[in-house]
Design a protein around this motif. Structure first.
Motif, PDB file in Angstrom:
ATOM      1  N   SER A   1       8.861  28.296  56.567  1.00 50.97           N
ATOM      2  CA  SER A   1       7.923  28.649  55.940  1.00 50.97           C
ATOM      3  C   SER A   1       7.005  27.770  55.341  1.00 50.97           C
ATOM      4  O   SER A   1       5.703  27.775  55.041  1.00 50.97           O
ATOM      5  N   LEU A   2       7.616  27.010  54.550  1.00 47.61           N
ATOM      6  CA  LEU A   2       6.762  25.903  53.878  1.00 47.61           C
ATOM      7  C   LEU A   2       5.832  24.984  54.921  1.00 47.61           C
ATOM      8  O   LEU A   2       4.892  24.495  54.483  1.00 47.61           O
TER       9      LEU A   2
ATOM     10  N   GLN B   1       2.180  29.225  49.782  1.00 48.02           N
ATOM     11  CA  GLN B   1       2.905  30.365  49.844  1.00 48.02           C
ATOM     12  C   GLN B   1       4.382  30.262  50.034  1.00 48.02           C
ATOM     13  O   GLN B   1       5.210  30.822  49.283  1.00 48.02           O
ATOM     14  N   GLY B   2       4.768  29.269  50.664  1.00 47.00           N
ATOM     15  CA  GLY B   2       6.208  28.985  50.868  1.00 47.00           C
ATOM     16  C   GLY B   2       6.742  28.551  49.459  1.00 47.00           C
ATOM     17  O   GLY B   2       7.940  28.653  49.028  1.00 47.00           O
ATOM     18  N   ALA B   3       5.863  27.700  48.373  1.00 51.34           N
ATOM     19  CA  ALA B   3       6.305  27.217  47.318  1.00 51.34           C
ATOM     20  C   ALA B   3       6.552  28.391  46.410  1.00 51.34           C
ATOM     21  O   ALA B   3       7.696  28.340  45.503  1.00 51.34           O
ATOM     22  N   TYR B   4       5.760  29.397  46.503  1.00 55.15           N
ATOM     23  CA  TYR B   4       6.027  30.570  45.546  1.00 55.15           C
ATOM     24  C   TYR B   4       7.398  31.347  45.981  1.00 55.15           C
ATOM     25  O   TYR B   4       8.063  31.661  44.928  1.00 55.15           O
ATOM     26  N   MET B   5       7.732  31.333  47.177  1.00 54.30           N
ATOM     27  CA  MET B   5       9.077  31.964  47.664  1.00 54.30           C
ATOM     28  C   MET B   5      10.150  31.159  47.500  1.00 54.30           C
ATOM     29  O   MET B   5      11.055  31.555  46.817  1.00 54.30           O
ATOM     30  N   VAL B   6      10.081  29.965  47.341  1.00 52.70           N
ATOM     31  CA  VAL B   6      11.108  29.040  46.908  1.00 52.70           C
ATOM     32  C   VAL B   6      11.465  29.263  45.202  1.00 52.70           C
ATOM     33  O   VAL B   6      12.604  29.126  44.937  1.00 52.70           O
TER      34      VAL B   6
END
Length: 245
Positions: free
Chosen positions: A178-179, A185-190
């Motif tokens: 995802s990153l 966006q991937g950073a928010y998910m992490v």
């Protein structure tokens, strides 16, 4: 001796969902896709998306040979799809419809982890008309990344609730993908998964295996950075994905 009691408690809170839920949701996605898939054209982001895919198909490297504010994997995914099925807006939108169907399914599955089947069905039904249909199903990086983020979150929830190291590892792998598609966006998910890991440890009723998740993330992330460095794209990635935003 607590295992049967926990099994009974979970089944009473989340009873078996009716089998027709998922086919009904997918039928809704298919009906909307047939209506919107070939309706209109967008020469802005959609044209740039197809252009990036074409350049990768020619052997060019994202961030080194052309400028992009999206992660390199997004263009590679579109190029791979186009290599197999051909490059056109319509064929890319078919991929977008498949991504949208996956996101609707993941919305339902994530909701099933925290609510009963009726609320999960309502969440899945609402998600049918949100997002990609308004973009004519163009599989932009934002939707690719969101689908992978949702998959990573679903795996993380299962890993926390079932105490599975393998699922935590798989969630980490998906998080790295995802990153590489949509880094912000991937950073928010992490961050959300790290909060989940901290919360489950604090509550003590479920345990998320954070080391396994980190190992899965590094399994993909480190080779990706080495490939970017070896191909000469790493400095371009830093400038275009970090410094510019």
């Amino acid at each position: 001796h607590l295992a049967p009691e926990r099994a009974v408690q979970r089944s009473s809170v989340h009873p078996q969902a009716p089998r027709w839920h998922i086919p009904a949701l997918m039928a809704g996605v298919a009906a909307l896709a047939l209506w919107r898939l070939n309706n209109g054209i967008d020469l802005g982001d959609e044209g740039f998306m197809a252009h990036c895919a074409a350049r990768v198909m020619e052997g060019q490297v994202p961030h080194r040979d052309f400028y992009s504010l999206q992660g390199p994997l997004s263009s590679v995914i579109l190029a791979g799809w186009s290599k197999v099925f051909g490059l056109s807006f319509l064929k890319l939108r078919v991929l977008g419809a498949l991504i949208h169907g996956g996101m609707v399914l993941l919305t339902y599955l994530i909701a099933r982890r925290v609510s009963d089947s009726r609320w999960a069905l309502a969440a899945g039904a609402a998600s049918i008309i949100i997002g990609l249909p308004h973009m004519r199903f163009a599989p932009l990086a934002v939707w690719q990344g969101l689908a992978l983020s949702m998959l990573s979150v679903w795996l993380a929830l299962r890993a926390a609730q079932d105490g599975s190291r393998k699922l935590a590892f798989a969630s980490g792998i998906t998080a790295s993908l995802s990153l590489l598609v949509r880094h912000d966006q991937g950073a928010y998910m992490v961050l959300s998964i790290l909060v989940l890991a901290a919360a489950t440890r604090w509550v003590g009723r479920a345990r998320f295996n954070l080391p396994a998740w980190i190992a899965g993330a590094l399994c993909v992330g480190l080779p990706a950075l080495l490939i970017a460095w070896a191909t000469g794209a790493l400095s371009g990635m830093w400038e275009q994905l970090v410094l510019f935003p």
